[in-house]
Design a protein around this motif. Structure first.
Motif, PDB file in Angstrom:
ATOM      1  N   UNK A 221       0.832  -1.211   0.000  1.00 57.12           N
ATOM      2  CA  UNK A 221       0.000   0.000   0.000  1.00 57.12           C
ATOM      3  C   UNK A 221       0.864   1.258   0.000  1.00 57.12           C
ATOM      4  N   UNK A 222       1.854   1.276   0.884  1.00 58.84           N
ATOM      5  CA  UNK A 222       2.712   2.457   1.005  1.00 58.84           C
ATOM      6  C   UNK A 222       3.478   2.728  -0.284  1.00 58.84           C
ATOM      7  N   UNK A 223       4.007   1.689  -0.923  1.00 59.85           N
ATOM      8  CA  UNK A 223       4.797   1.884  -2.134  1.00 59.85           C
ATOM      9  C   UNK A 223       3.926   2.313  -3.314  1.00 59.85           C
ATOM     10  N   UNK A 224       2.794   1.646  -3.499  1.00 52.27           N
ATOM     11  CA  UNK A 224       1.926   2.003  -4.628  1.00 52.27           C
ATOM     12  C   UNK A 224       1.460   3.451  -4.527  1.00 52.27           C
ATOM     13  N   UNK A 286      -1.012  -0.497 -14.676  1.00 54.84           N
ATOM     14  CA  UNK A 286      -1.531   0.678 -15.370  1.00 54.84           C
ATOM     15  C   UNK A 286      -1.091   1.965 -14.711  1.00 54.84           C
ATOM     16  N   UNK A 287      -1.073   1.960 -13.370  1.00 53.95           N
ATOM     17  CA  UNK A 287      -0.635   3.140 -12.621  1.00 53.95           C
ATOM     18  C   UNK A 287       0.831   3.451 -12.901  1.00 53.95           C
ATOM     19  N   UNK A 288       1.673   2.410 -12.900  1.00 55.53           N
ATOM     20  CA  UNK A 288       3.101   2.604 -13.181  1.00 55.53           C
ATOM     21  C   UNK A 288       3.317   3.147 -14.592  1.00 55.53           C
ATOM     22  N   UNK A 289       2.572   2.617 -15.568  1.00 56.00           N
ATOM     23  CA  UNK A 289       2.694   3.088 -16.953  1.00 56.00           C
ATOM     24  C   UNK A 289       2.311   4.560 -17.056  1.00 56.00           C
ATOM     25  N   UNK A 379       8.091  -0.926  -7.955  1.00 57.48           N
ATOM     26  CA  UNK A 379       8.572  -1.728  -6.828  1.00 57.48           C
ATOM     27  C   UNK A 379       7.397  -2.333  -6.061  1.00 57.48           C
ATOM     28  N   UNK A 380       6.315  -1.547  -5.900  1.00 56.83           N
ATOM     29  CA  UNK A 380       5.102  -2.079  -5.277  1.00 56.83           C
ATOM     30  C   UNK A 380       4.521  -3.230  -6.073  1.00 56.83           C
TER      31      UNK A 380
END
Length: 409
Positions: A221-224, A286-289, A379-380
Motif C-alpha cells: 500500500x505504502x509503495x503504490x 496501469x498506474x506505473x505506466x 517496486x510495489x
C-alpha cells in the motif's frame, strides 16, 4: 468458556448506511484537502508565512499516521457505532474551533484534532462497510465508502475554496462543520448498531500486525501510493512549467483528475470483487505506466490531460484492492490492521512528497519526478507478484501435506 460471538449477518439493504459513511468520508476528505486552496488566505489573515501555514498540511498527515493506531488500541472495547459517533462529534467540534481560531497555534490545534478522527474513522468504517454485504461485494462496499473522499475532491474542495475566497476561510470550516453535523445525524439514525460490536483482544489485534503477510500488504500500500503522492504533490508546477498550462486551466484539469478518481474507485471495487489478484496486478501496472508516461506526455497538452485523467482512474482504482488485501491478510482481527493501512498511506504521502522534492533539487530536476514515481510504484508491483507467488507456493505445500496424511478407516 464463553461462546464465540456470532458473526454479523450482511444487511438486506446496505446502501443507505453505506451512503451515510460516504457522507462522513466526504466531510473528512474536504477538511483534509481544502486547506491547500485557502492556504494563502490563512497565511495573510494570521500573519504567518506560506511555509509556516504549510505545517497545517504536514501536521494533519503526521497526526493521522501517528494517532490512528493509538486511538484504535485505546477504544478497542467501545461498540463500533459509538466510536464512529464520537469521532465525528470530535470532527465537528474541531472544525468549530478552527472557525473561532484567532491565531495560528489555535488553528494548528484544531487541525491536529481533526486528524485524530481521520485514520480511526476509515479503519472502523471500512470493516463495518465490509460486514454490511456478502463476501463477494466487499470491495464494492468499500468503494462506496471511499467515493465520499473522491467526490470531495471534485465538488467539496472547489466549493470550499470558493467559499473561502468569497466570504473568508473561516466560513469554509463552518461549512465543513455543518456537513459533519449532518453526517452525525445520519450515523445515529441509519447505521446499524450490531455490526462490528465484537471486541477482539488487544493481544490478537497487535499479534495480527506481526504476521509477515500483513506487513507485506501494508508495505505494498505504502509503495503504490508513495508513487502517486510523489507526482501529485508537484502536479501544478509540472503542468504549468513543463506543459505550459495557466493556473486556471490547472484547476479544471484537477477537477478532471477527481472525476477519474471517482470512476476508478468504483471500477476498482468491482474488479476486486471479481478477482483480487488480477485486479491488483493490472491496476498497479496501469498506474506505473501512467507515471512513467507522464514525463513524455507533458510535451503535449492533450496527452498530458489524458494522462492526468488516467492517473486518477488507476490511483484510486487500486485503493479498494489494497484495502481488501490488507483485510484478507488480517481477517482474524482486521480493525487495527485496516487503521494501520490508513496510516501507511499517509506516511507514504509525506515520504513521497519529500522524495519528489529531493528529485527536483537534484541534477534530474522537475521533469524526472514522474519517472522516479513510476519506479516506486513498479517496486510495489514487484512486491505484489512476490506475495502472490509466495502464497501460491504455501498453498501447494499445504495441499501436499494434506494429501500425505493417511486416511483412517
Amino acid at each position: 468458556m464463553k461462546p464465540s460471538p456470532e458473526v454479523p449477518r450482511p444487511l438486506s439493504s446496505p446502501l443507505r448506511p453505506l451512503l451515510v459513511l460516504s457522507l462522513c468520508a466526504f466531510a473528512i476528505g474536504m477538511a483534509e484537502f481544502v486547506i491547500m486552496g485557502i492556504l494563502p488566505d490563512i497565511a495573510s489573515d494570521l500573519q504567518v508565512t506560506i511555509s509556516d501555514a504549510g505545517l497545517l498540511i504536514s501536521g494533519y498527515s503526521l497526526g493521522v499516521a501517528v494517532t490512528a493506531p493509538l486511538i484504535m488500541i485505546l477504544t478497542g472495547r467501545l461498540p463500533r457505532k459509538t466510536l464512529l459517533l464520537l469521532l465525528m462529534l470530535l470532527f465537528v467540534l474541531s472544525n468549530a474551533l478552527a472557525v473561532s481560531a484567532q491565531d495560528f497555534s489555535v488553528l494548528m490545534t484544531a487541525r491536529i484534532l481533526m486528524s485524530l478522527t481521520h485514520g480511526s474513522f476509515f479503519g472502523v468504517a471500512t470493516v463495518m462497510a465490509a460486514e454490511m454485504v456478502t463476501a463477494d461485494k466487499r470491495a464494492w462496499a468499500i468503494s462506496v465508502l471511499v467515493s465520499g473522499s473522491s467526490i470531495a475532491n471534485i465538488a467539496g474542495v472547489p466549493f470550499g475554496t470558493w467559499v473561502g475566497h468569497a466570504l473568508g476561510w473561516r466560513y469554509t470550516f463552518a461549512a465543513i462543520a455543518v456537513i459533519g453535523a449532518a453526517a452525525v445525524a445520519g450515523l445515529f439514525r441509519l447505521l446499524p448498531g450490531h455490526l462490528s460490536t465484537r471486541t477482539d483482544p488487544l493481544k490478537r489485534e497487535i499479534g495480527v500486525l506481526g504476521k509477515p503477510e500483513v506487513l507485506l500488504a501494508l508495505l505494498v500500500s505504502a509503495l503504490c501510493f508513495g508513487g502517486v503522492f510523489m507526482t501529485f504533490t508537484y502536479v501544478a508546477p509540472l503542468l504549468e512549467q513543463l506543459a505550459m498550462f495557466d493556473g486556471r486551466s490547472v484547476s479544471w484539469i484537477l477537477v478532471l483528475f477527481g472525476i477519474g478518481v471517482t470512476l476508478g474507485n468504483v471500477a476498482g471495487g468491482r474488479l476486486a470483487d471479481w478477482s483480487l489478484r488480477p485486479a491488483l496486478i493490472g491496476i498497479t501496472a496501469g498506474l506505473a505506466v501512467c507515471l512513467f508516461a507522464f514525463t513524455v506526455t507533458l510535451e503535449s497538452k492533450i496527452f498530458a490531460v489524458a494522462d492526468i485523467f488516467l492517473l486518477g482512474v488507476f490511483s484510486f482504482g487500486i485503493l479498494p484492492c489494497l484495502t481488501v488485501l490488507v483485510m484478507s491478510k488480517a481477517k482474524e482481527a482486521p480493525n487495527l490492521a485496516t487503521t494501520m493501512n490508513v496510516s501507511a498511506l499517509h506516511i507514504s504521502n509525506a515520504v513521497g512528497a519529500w522524495l519528489g522534492g529531493m528529485v527536483i533539487d537534484s541534477r534530474f530536476g522537475l521533469r524526472a519526478v514522474p519517472l522516479f514515481s513510476g519506479g516506486v510504484t513498479l517496486l510495489g508491483l514487484t512486491l505484489i507478484v512476490f506475495m502472490i507467488l509466495l502464497e501460491t507456493r504455501r498453498r501447494k505445500i499445504h495441499r501436499k501435506q494434506q494429501q500425505a496424511i493417511p486416511v483412517e478407516n
